[in-house]
Design a protein around this motif. Structure first.
Motif, PDB file in Angstrom:
ATOM      1  N   SER A  18       5.395   4.257   0.201  1.00  0.00           N
ATOM      2  CA  SER A  18       4.470   4.800   1.199  1.00  0.00           C
ATOM      3  C   SER A  18       3.019   4.710   0.757  1.00  0.00           C
ATOM      4  CB  SER A  18       4.825   6.259   1.497  1.00  0.00           C
ATOM      5  OG  SER A  18       4.460   7.072   0.405  1.00  0.00           O
TER       6      SER A  18
ATOM      7  N   ARG B   7       1.495  -5.185   7.811  1.00  0.00           N
ATOM      8  CA  ARG B   7       2.666  -4.505   7.285  1.00  0.00           C
ATOM      9  C   ARG B   7       2.476  -3.017   7.448  1.00  0.00           C
ATOM     10  NH1 ARG B   7       3.521  -4.882   1.281  1.00  0.00           N
ATOM     11  NH2 ARG B   7       4.524  -2.874   1.093  1.00  0.00           N
ATOM     12  N   ARG B   8       3.261  -2.427   8.316  1.00  0.00           N
ATOM     13  CA  ARG B   8       3.130  -1.023   8.583  1.00  0.00           C
ATOM     14  C   ARG B   8       3.934  -0.237   7.558  1.00  0.00           C
ATOM     15  NH1 ARG B   8       2.304   1.993  13.669  1.00  0.00           N
ATOM     16  NH2 ARG B   8       3.119   4.044  13.256  1.00  0.00           N
ATOM     17  N   LEU B   9       3.254   0.660   6.840  1.00  0.00           N
ATOM     18  CA  LEU B   9       3.955   1.482   5.859  1.00  0.00           C
ATOM     19  C   LEU B   9       4.559   2.679   6.574  1.00  0.00           C
ATOM     20  CD1 LEU B   9       1.106   1.533   3.220  1.00  0.00           C
ATOM     21  CD2 LEU B   9       3.170   0.157   3.116  1.00  0.00           C
ATOM     22  N   SER B  10       5.560   3.306   5.962  1.00  0.00           N
ATOM     23  CA  SER B  10       6.064   4.520   6.580  1.00  0.00           C
ATOM     24  C   SER B  10       6.136   5.652   5.570  1.00  0.00           C
ATOM     25  CB  SER B  10       7.447   4.269   7.186  1.00  0.00           C
ATOM     26  OG  SER B  10       8.302   3.802   6.187  1.00  0.00           O
ATOM     27  N   GLY B  11       5.940   6.862   6.055  1.00  0.00           N
ATOM     28  CA  GLY B  11       5.976   8.036   5.193  1.00  0.00           C
ATOM     29  C   GLY B  11       7.405   8.521   5.010  1.00  0.00           C
TER      30      GLY B  11
ATOM     31  N   ALA C  44       1.064  12.434  -0.508  1.00  0.00           N
ATOM     32  CA  ALA C  44       1.337  11.007  -0.354  1.00  0.00           C
ATOM     33  C   ALA C  44       2.383  10.731   0.716  1.00  0.00           C
ATOM     34  CB  ALA C  44       1.785  10.432  -1.687  1.00  0.00           C
ATOM     35  N   SER C  45       3.405  11.582   0.819  1.00  0.00           N
ATOM     36  CA  SER C  45       4.495  11.255   1.731  1.00  0.00           C
ATOM     37  C   SER C  45       4.108  11.460   3.196  1.00  0.00           C
ATOM     38  CB  SER C  45       5.741  12.068   1.388  1.00  0.00           C
ATOM     39  OG  SER C  45       5.515  13.431   1.585  1.00  0.00           O
ATOM     40  N   THR C  46       3.091  12.286   3.499  1.00  0.00           N
ATOM     41  CA  THR C  46       2.709  12.502   4.889  1.00  0.00           C
ATOM     42  C   THR C  46       1.445  11.740   5.252  1.00  0.00           C
ATOM     43  OG1 THR C  46       1.725  14.532   4.087  1.00  0.00           O
ATOM     44  CG2 THR C  46       3.738  14.751   5.334  1.00  0.00           C
ATOM     45  N   ARG C  47       0.706  11.300   4.211  1.00  0.00           N
ATOM     46  CA  ARG C  47      -0.531  10.573   4.372  1.00  0.00           C
ATOM     47  C   ARG C  47      -0.418   9.378   5.313  1.00  0.00           C
ATOM     48  NH1 ARG C  47      -3.903   9.297  -1.024  1.00  0.00           N
ATOM     49  NH2 ARG C  47      -4.418  11.484  -1.064  1.00  0.00           N
ATOM     50  N   VAL C  48       0.587   8.554   5.036  1.00  0.00           N
ATOM     51  CA  VAL C  48       0.719   7.307   5.769  1.00  0.00           C
ATOM     52  C   VAL C  48       0.995   7.568   7.247  1.00  0.00           C
ATOM     53  CG1 VAL C  48       2.180   5.300   6.002  1.00  0.00           C
ATOM     54  CG2 VAL C  48       1.368   5.971   3.782  1.00  0.00           C
ATOM     55  N   ASP C  49       1.718   8.650   7.544  1.00  0.00           N
ATOM     56  CA  ASP C  49       2.029   8.932   8.946  1.00  0.00           C
ATOM     57  C   ASP C  49       0.773   9.254   9.745  1.00  0.00           C
ATOM     58  OD1 ASP C  49       4.747   8.515   8.623  1.00  0.00           O
ATOM     59  OD2 ASP C  49       5.042  10.539   7.846  1.00  0.00           O
TER      60      ASP C  49
ATOM     61  N   ASN D  34      -1.067   5.991  10.223  1.00  0.00           N
ATOM     62  CA  ASN D  34      -0.459   5.175  11.275  1.00  0.00           C
ATOM     63  C   ASN D  34      -0.785   5.721  12.650  1.00  0.00           C
ATOM     64  OD1 ASN D  34       0.710   3.302   9.597  1.00  0.00           O
ATOM     65  ND2 ASN D  34       2.648   4.401   9.448  1.00  0.00           N
TER      66      ASN D  34
ATOM     67  N   TYR E   9      -6.463  -0.719   4.659  1.00  0.00           N
ATOM     68  CA  TYR E   9      -5.223  -0.638   5.430  1.00  0.00           C
ATOM     69  C   TYR E   9      -5.500  -0.517   6.929  1.00  0.00           C
ATOM     70  CZ  TYR E   9      -0.670   1.211   6.948  1.00  0.00           C
ATOM     71  OH  TYR E   9       0.512   1.420   7.582  1.00  0.00           O
TER      72      TYR E   9
END
Lengths: 322, 316
Positions: free
Chosen positions: A252, A263-267, B182-187, B190, B214
């Protein structure tokens, strides 16, 4: 072995019960090793560091023991721990900028600290000056008040101060998080320099920024919700992680060179459990796509290859189903 | 859509405001429809000041900020309110955007009282719920909760939903990712990128190069209030021309490559006002000359969609 932690369990006492912040941590840090400690906020990484330095209420030592250079540390005896603190085991706190007394000159702060440990300031002064040169601080800072220094300078002054008596173990708690990228890099390289020059024997670097650890650490320990998830050499953690949490976490992270459009990353869906009353078994279970019945039990933190430890039932393959 | 034309901001500092601190100096750029523009810089580069000026939280000292052909400093009364219907901001620390003694959805109620007093309650409820779903929240789970019962990522999405309820065209996102795990950042990242496809323009303010890369089509690199380099994101990251950009990219920690050997000058951090290039003190010896000290470089186009403010490129 410089540091050996066995079965260390630390809870926070609250009116609503114990917060199970650190559960059965067992790992070792070798001589000369820089170990990165990473995880999300609230995963217990600072609790682990604080319990090695100053374990006072509301923290409570539930079980476990810690050896430093073969010597058993009296973790829950705050008085006896002061023999070890700063001389054998030292810390660079998270807010190094605020760690200095604003009413004292930097030199005075250092002199007083040394005096409390029975060390003469004058004999250590030449070494102190040599180390200030090393972190590119002018000797004038000794005669200055903390307010006269910039954030990055204070950070470096505290770094020099922390390793002045050549401790066996240095713990750096999120020291790069508040800095700009260029200062961040300089600070990280200085820490590695401390190890190379043997000012400290081993280092634990706590951060939530895994990309910094990739640049400086020899090994990385990943924690999740108070449990150890995985420990391995830096390259293995980044390139071939085994624990499902580590895999999702690494995947992530945005990298230079990855574009949203390409490239779409996912959490990781969901959020960590509350540690006041954590679920039984593997605490990552609810967010894990690979979870099965066995995950209702706590997975052991086992060595699957030399130096690679993982706490996941999937590693047991078919045996686990039996 | 939004154009900054030679915008400067000077703060008065010192005991009696005797000294001047130039936070932003002569910054010009534009953000197009449906585009994500990154504003990248270290602390003290003036990136948040620019965001605040666009939101009219502070006035610009000189220069013009033009939104859809209207100079925003002239807006008053209902025209200003109309402006806030179109332009909104989301900030770094989601916890400090809420009053902890009220429920988090009070921010929606204030919004309705202020902007949509004529909308029937049922219709408002529908709109609120559909917007919450659009930002990836489950209305049943988040409505009626206090801020401390929600996670940072949820609160940050709440604020984005609040901005979307007003038909915003322009969003100032000031370091909205840096407080998140980090785990919620990308959401959340997006989510911003998805909003862009709805025609929303975003000014994405960040210090993190990989996040800027990004998400954005174009980027502006700021140093001490001046634009160092500007243009299409892949041009800037592919062939960084300014010594500052090169240093930034080389010192950003990456997961695919170890740090390169770049000299980092820690001593040149003095903040006195210089006549020439603001980066002069930190610029490597081999790249600067005496004239850099006295002459201010101007932004020149080195190729299409790529501008740089460095005398080395002006000479050619």
């Amino acid at each position: 072995m410089s540091l050996q932690v066995e079965n260390l369990t630390v809870y926070y006492q609250t009116l609503r019960g114990d917060v199970q912040a650190l559960e059965k941590a067992t790992f070792a840090v070798a001589d000369g090793e820089i170990m990165g400690l990473a995880g999300e906020s609230g995963c217990g990484k600072s609790t682990l560091a604080n319990s090695l330095i100053r374990l006072v209420p509301p923290m409570r030592l539930v079980a476990g023991q810690v050896r430093l250079d073969g010597e058993l540390l009296p973790l829950d005896d705050a008085k006896r721990m002061s023999e070890y603190r700063f001389t054998k085991i030292s810390v660079i706190p998270q807010y190094a900028m605020n760690a200095l007394n604003p009413t004292r000159k930097i030199g005075k702060i250092i002199a007083e600290l040394l005096q409390s440990k029975g060390v003469d300031f004058a004999t250590i002064l030449p070494e102190l000056k040599r180390r200030l040169d090393l972190v590119e601080l002018s000797h004038d800072v000794l005669g200055m008040y903390p307010i006269e220094l910039s954030g990055g300078m204070k950070q470096r002054a505290v770094m020099v101060l922390s390793v002045l008596l050549n401790p066996s173990l240095l713990i750096a708690d999120e020291i790069t998080s508040a800095l700009d990228v260029s200062t961040q890099k300089a600070v990280a390289e200085m820490l590695v320099g401390f190890r190379d020059r043997e000012f400290v024997r081993s280092l634990i670097v706590i951060t939530h920024d895994i990309s910094i650890l990739y640049q400086m650490a020899d090994s990385i320990l990943i924690m999740y919700a108070g449990q150890l998830a995985e420990k391995a050499s830096t390259d293995v953690i980044i390139r071939a992680p085994r624990h499902p949490y580590t895999r999702l976490l690494i995947a992530s992270l945005p990298k230079v060179g990855v574009r949203y459009a390409e490239r779409r990353l996912s959490g990781i869906p969901g959020r960590p459990p509350l540690l006041l009353d954590p679920p039984a078994g593997c605490r990552f279970r609810d967010r894990c796509s690979m979870a099965f019945e066995k995950c209702m039990e706590v997975p052991p933190f086992v060595e699957i290859e030399a130096g690679h430890f993982v706490a996941c039932w999937k590693e047991f393959g078919a045996d686990a189903d039996a | 859509m939004l154009t900054l034309d030679r915008v400067s901001k000077v703060y008065r500092v010192g005991t009696f405001g005797g000294r001047a601190l130039v936070a932003v100096s002569d910054v010009s750029f534009d953000v197009r429809d449906g585009e994500v523009m990154s504003l990248i810089g270290e602390s003290g580069s003036g990136k948040s000041t620019i965001g605040r000026m666009i939101l009219r939280l502070i006035p610009a000292t000189s220069g013009r900020i033009v939104f859809n052909d209207v100079d925003i400093s002239t807006l008053k009364g209902s025209a200003l309110k109309e402006y806030y219907r179109r332009v909104q901001g989301v900030f770094q620390d989601p916890f400090s955007s809420y009053n902890p003694i009220f429920k988090a959805d009070r921010t929606f109620r204030i919004l309705r009282d202020e902007f949509f007093p004529d909308t029937p309650a049922a219709e408002w409820q529908d709109r609120m719920e559909s917007t919450l779903r659009a930002v990836g929240l489950n209305p049943g789970q988040v409505l009626g909760k206090f801020p401390h019962q929600l996670s940072g990522g949820q609160l940050q999405r709440f604020l984005i939903a609040r901005a979307l309820l007003l038909d915003v065209q322009f969003l100032v996102a000031d370091e909205i990712i840096s407080m998140l795990d980090a785990s919620t950042r990308v959401d959340v990242l997006n989510l911003l990128a998805d909003l862009k496809s709805r025609g929303l323009s975003i000014l994405f303010i960040t210090h993190d190069l990989s996040l800027g890369y990004y998400i954005s089509e174009r980027a502006v690199i700021l140093y001490r209030g001046c634009i160092m380099e500007m243009g299409a994101t892949e041009r800037i990251f592919g062939t960084p021309l300014h010594p500052y950009t090169q240093m930034l990219i080389a010192s950003a920690p990456r997961l695919d490559k170890k740090w390169e050997e770049v000299e980092i000058e820690l001593r040149g951090e003095q903040l006195e006002n210089v006549a020439g290039c603001v980066y002069y003190n930190r610029c490597p010896q081999t790249m600067r000359d005496a004239a850099c000290r006295t002459q201010k470089p101007t932004l020149v186009a080195v190729e299409s969609e790529h501008w740089v403010a460095c005398r080395r490129y002006a000479r050619e």
